[in-house]
Scaffold this motif. Structure first.
Motif, PDB file in Angstrom:
ATOM      1  N   TYR A 143     -10.227   2.624  13.879  1.00  0.00           N
ATOM      2  CA  TYR A 143      -9.156   3.014  12.978  1.00  0.00           C
ATOM      3  C   TYR A 143      -7.859   3.138  13.777  1.00  0.00           C
ATOM      4  O   TYR A 143      -7.812   3.791  14.818  1.00  0.00           O
ATOM      5  CB  TYR A 143      -9.466   4.342  12.301  1.00  0.00           C
ATOM      6  N   VAL A 144      -6.823   2.501  13.278  1.00  0.00           N
ATOM      7  CA  VAL A 144      -5.523   2.471  13.955  1.00  0.00           C
ATOM      8  C   VAL A 144      -4.588   3.433  13.234  1.00  0.00           C
ATOM      9  O   VAL A 144      -4.154   3.168  12.117  1.00  0.00           O
ATOM     10  CB  VAL A 144      -4.947   1.037  13.957  1.00  0.00           C
ATOM     11  N   ARG A 145      -4.274   4.550  13.880  1.00  0.00           N
ATOM     12  CA  ARG A 145      -3.405   5.559  13.266  1.00  0.00           C
ATOM     13  C   ARG A 145      -2.105   5.770  14.028  1.00  0.00           C
ATOM     14  O   ARG A 145      -1.071   6.010  13.417  1.00  0.00           O
ATOM     15  CB  ARG A 145      -4.154   6.890  13.162  1.00  0.00           C
ATOM     16  N   SER A 146      -2.128   5.715  15.344  1.00  0.00           N
ATOM     17  CA  SER A 146      -0.923   6.047  16.108  1.00  0.00           C
ATOM     18  C   SER A 146       0.122   4.947  15.946  1.00  0.00           C
ATOM     19  O   SER A 146      -0.198   3.769  15.736  1.00  0.00           O
ATOM     20  CB  SER A 146      -1.253   6.224  17.587  1.00  0.00           C
ATOM     21  N   ASN A 150      -6.548  -3.411   5.841  1.00  0.00           N
ATOM     22  CA  ASN A 150      -5.617  -2.376   5.397  1.00  0.00           C
ATOM     23  C   ASN A 150      -6.307  -1.540   4.316  1.00  0.00           C
ATOM     24  O   ASN A 150      -7.028  -2.078   3.462  1.00  0.00           O
ATOM     25  CB  ASN A 150      -4.347  -3.000   4.825  1.00  0.00           C
ATOM     26  N   ILE A 151      -6.058  -0.229   4.347  1.00  0.00           N
ATOM     27  CA  ILE A 151      -6.739   0.683   3.426  1.00  0.00           C
ATOM     28  C   ILE A 151      -5.719   1.666   2.846  1.00  0.00           C
ATOM     29  O   ILE A 151      -4.892   2.211   3.582  1.00  0.00           O
ATOM     30  CB  ILE A 151      -7.843   1.474   4.150  1.00  0.00           C
ATOM     31  N   GLY A 152      -5.788   1.883   1.536  1.00  0.00           N
ATOM     32  CA  GLY A 152      -4.909   2.853   0.890  1.00  0.00           C
ATOM     33  C   GLY A 152      -4.925   2.675  -0.605  1.00  0.00           C
ATOM     34  O   GLY A 152      -5.823   2.041  -1.160  1.00  0.00           O
ATOM     35  N   GLN A 153      -3.923   3.225  -1.252  1.00  0.00           N
ATOM     36  CA  GLN A 153      -3.737   3.033  -2.685  1.00  0.00           C
ATOM     37  C   GLN A 153      -2.762   1.880  -2.906  1.00  0.00           C
ATOM     38  O   GLN A 153      -1.834   1.687  -2.114  1.00  0.00           O
ATOM     39  CB  GLN A 153      -3.169   4.299  -3.334  1.00  0.00           C
ATOM     40  N   PRO A 154      -2.933   1.085  -3.949  1.00  0.00           N
ATOM     41  CA  PRO A 154      -1.986   0.015  -4.226  1.00  0.00           C
ATOM     42  C   PRO A 154      -0.599   0.578  -4.529  1.00  0.00           C
ATOM     43  O   PRO A 154      -0.464   1.543  -5.281  1.00  0.00           O
ATOM     44  CB  PRO A 154      -2.572  -0.683  -5.462  1.00  0.00           C
ATOM     45  N   GLU A 203       2.110  -2.651   8.500  1.00  0.00           N
ATOM     46  CA  GLU A 203       3.005  -1.576   8.943  1.00  0.00           C
ATOM     47  C   GLU A 203       3.006  -0.425   7.944  1.00  0.00           C
ATOM     48  O   GLU A 203       3.094   0.747   8.332  1.00  0.00           O
ATOM     49  CB  GLU A 203       4.428  -2.115   9.120  1.00  0.00           C
ATOM     50  N   ALA A 204       2.897  -0.750   6.649  1.00  0.00           N
ATOM     51  CA  ALA A 204       3.026   0.270   5.605  1.00  0.00           C
ATOM     52  C   ALA A 204       1.695   0.863   5.154  1.00  0.00           C
ATOM     53  O   ALA A 204       1.691   1.898   4.485  1.00  0.00           O
ATOM     54  CB  ALA A 204       3.742  -0.334   4.394  1.00  0.00           C
ATOM     55  N   ALA A 205       0.583   0.241   5.491  1.00  0.00           N
ATOM     56  CA  ALA A 205      -0.714   0.724   5.010  1.00  0.00           C
ATOM     57  C   ALA A 205      -1.018   2.118   5.571  1.00  0.00           C
ATOM     58  O   ALA A 205      -0.775   2.379   6.749  1.00  0.00           O
ATOM     59  CB  ALA A 205      -1.820  -0.245   5.398  1.00  0.00           C
ATOM     60  N   PRO A 206      -1.544   3.021   4.746  1.00  0.00           N
ATOM     61  CA  PRO A 206      -1.873   4.359   5.239  1.00  0.00           C
ATOM     62  C   PRO A 206      -2.868   4.362   6.389  1.00  0.00           C
ATOM     63  O   PRO A 206      -2.792   5.186   7.288  1.00  0.00           O
ATOM     64  CB  PRO A 206      -2.469   5.046   4.001  1.00  0.00           C
ATOM     65  N   LEU A 207      -3.822   3.442   6.359  1.00  0.00           N
ATOM     66  CA  LEU A 207      -4.818   3.338   7.421  1.00  0.00           C
ATOM     67  C   LEU A 207      -5.169   1.871   7.622  1.00  0.00           C
ATOM     68  O   LEU A 207      -5.223   1.102   6.654  1.00  0.00           O
ATOM     69  CB  LEU A 207      -6.084   4.124   7.050  1.00  0.00           C
ATOM     70  N   PHE A 263       0.831  -1.206   0.000  1.00  0.00           N
ATOM     71  CA  PHE A 263       0.000   0.000   0.000  1.00  0.00           C
ATOM     72  C   PHE A 263       0.860   1.248   0.000  1.00  0.00           C
ATOM     73  O   PHE A 263       1.995   1.247   0.468  1.00  0.00           O
ATOM     74  CB  PHE A 263      -0.900   0.020   1.240  1.00  0.00           C
ATOM     75  N   THR A 264       0.262   2.340  -0.484  1.00  0.00           N
ATOM     76  CA  THR A 264       0.915   3.641  -0.457  1.00  0.00           C
ATOM     77  C   THR A 264      -0.161   4.712  -0.342  1.00  0.00           C
ATOM     78  O   THR A 264      -1.353   4.409  -0.243  1.00  0.00           O
ATOM     79  CB  THR A 264       1.771   3.858  -1.723  1.00  0.00           C
ATOM     80  N   GLY A 265       0.247   5.979  -0.367  1.00  0.00           N
ATOM     81  CA  GLY A 265      -0.694   7.083  -0.361  1.00  0.00           C
ATOM     82  C   GLY A 265      -1.145   7.476   1.032  1.00  0.00           C
ATOM     83  O   GLY A 265      -0.536   7.090   2.034  1.00  0.00           O
ATOM     84  N   ASP A 266      -2.210   8.249   1.083  1.00  0.00           N
ATOM     85  CA  ASP A 266      -2.792   8.721   2.331  1.00  0.00           C
ATOM     86  C   ASP A 266      -4.279   8.422   2.339  1.00  0.00           C
ATOM     87  O   ASP A 266      -4.920   8.371   1.284  1.00  0.00           O
ATOM     88  CB  ASP A 266      -2.596  10.229   2.493  1.00  0.00           C
ATOM     89  N   VAL A 267      -4.826   8.244   3.525  1.00  0.00           N
ATOM     90  CA  VAL A 267      -6.274   8.157   3.716  1.00  0.00           C
ATOM     91  C   VAL A 267      -6.631   9.226   4.733  1.00  0.00           C
ATOM     92  O   VAL A 267      -6.183   9.172   5.883  1.00  0.00           O
ATOM     93  CB  VAL A 267      -6.711   6.769   4.214  1.00  0.00           C
TER      94      VAL A 267
END
Length: 201
Positions: free
Chosen positions: A60-63, A176-180, A83-87, A28-32
């Motif tokens: 939602y796990v952000r910290s 996991n949520i984000g851009q591929p 670990e790498a997923a934006p959200l 994953f990459t990018g931002d949510v």
């Protein structure tokens, strides 16, 4: 090529974005944004559930601290991508969902007594309907132009102990949520044909 049916009420691009064109990324990459995270739920909540019960709860796990705790509960193959997923979202169900009866079905609470008298039935109903909502959650993510990576490879008892120690929620899915990102997918895997899984009686 599109899988949109001639009778679809949304356009072919939307059908393909939500279904045929959507795949589960391994990177994953990018931002949510917080706005997108909210929009995911605002769409999810409209899916039907028994008695309109809506037992799904989303964490939602952000910290960094919470992310490290969650990653430690996952199967090895799921750790790097999380670990790498934006959200990341932990999906769970409210173990006392029926206590909200007057909120989700005001004016008709007669069935509540059945669930109060049978904790196993209440748990099964909460679990089943939250799983139903999890499907809507994934479609909501896709409808916003994001990708979802749902995972069951986790120690959900450990997740509950870490995130829901009072027993008020029971987790069942990590998403996991984000851009591929680059190399997000291998070859597309086969899907069963209509004839393989559908029968009319």
């Amino acid at each position: 090529m599109t899988i949109a049916h001639d009778e679809a009420v949304i356009d072919a691009a939307a059908v393909d974005a939500i279904f045929a064109g959507a795949r589960t990324p391994n990177t994953f990459t990018g931002d949510v944004t917080d706005g997108q995270a909210r929009a995911i739920y605002e769409l999810t909540k409209f899916g039907p559930t028994a008695f309109n019960s809506q037992p799904l709860r989303v964490t939602y796990v952000r910290s960094a601290e919470a992310r490290a705790t969650l990653v430690g509960t996952l199967a090895n193959g799921n750790r790097a991508k999380t670990e790498a997923a934006p959200l990341v979202a932990i999906l769970s169900y409210d173990t006392s969902w029926q206590e909200q009866w007057d909120t989700f079905l005001p004016g008709y609470n007669a069935p509540k007594a059945m669930y109060d008298a049978d904790p196993d039935l209440a748990a099964a109903t909460g679990n089943n309907n939250a799983h139903l909502q999890a499907g809507y959650f994934i479609l909501a993510v896709r409808s916003l132009g994001l990708s979802a990576g749902p995972m069951t490879g986790a120690d959900f008892t450990a997740i509950d102990q870490a995130f829901f120690p009072d027993g008020g929620q029971r987790s069942f899915l990590v998403v996991n949520i984000g851009q591929p990102a680059a190399d997000a997918w291998g070859e597309a895997k086969p899907k069963f044909a209509y004839e393989d899984v559908v029968r009319t009686v």
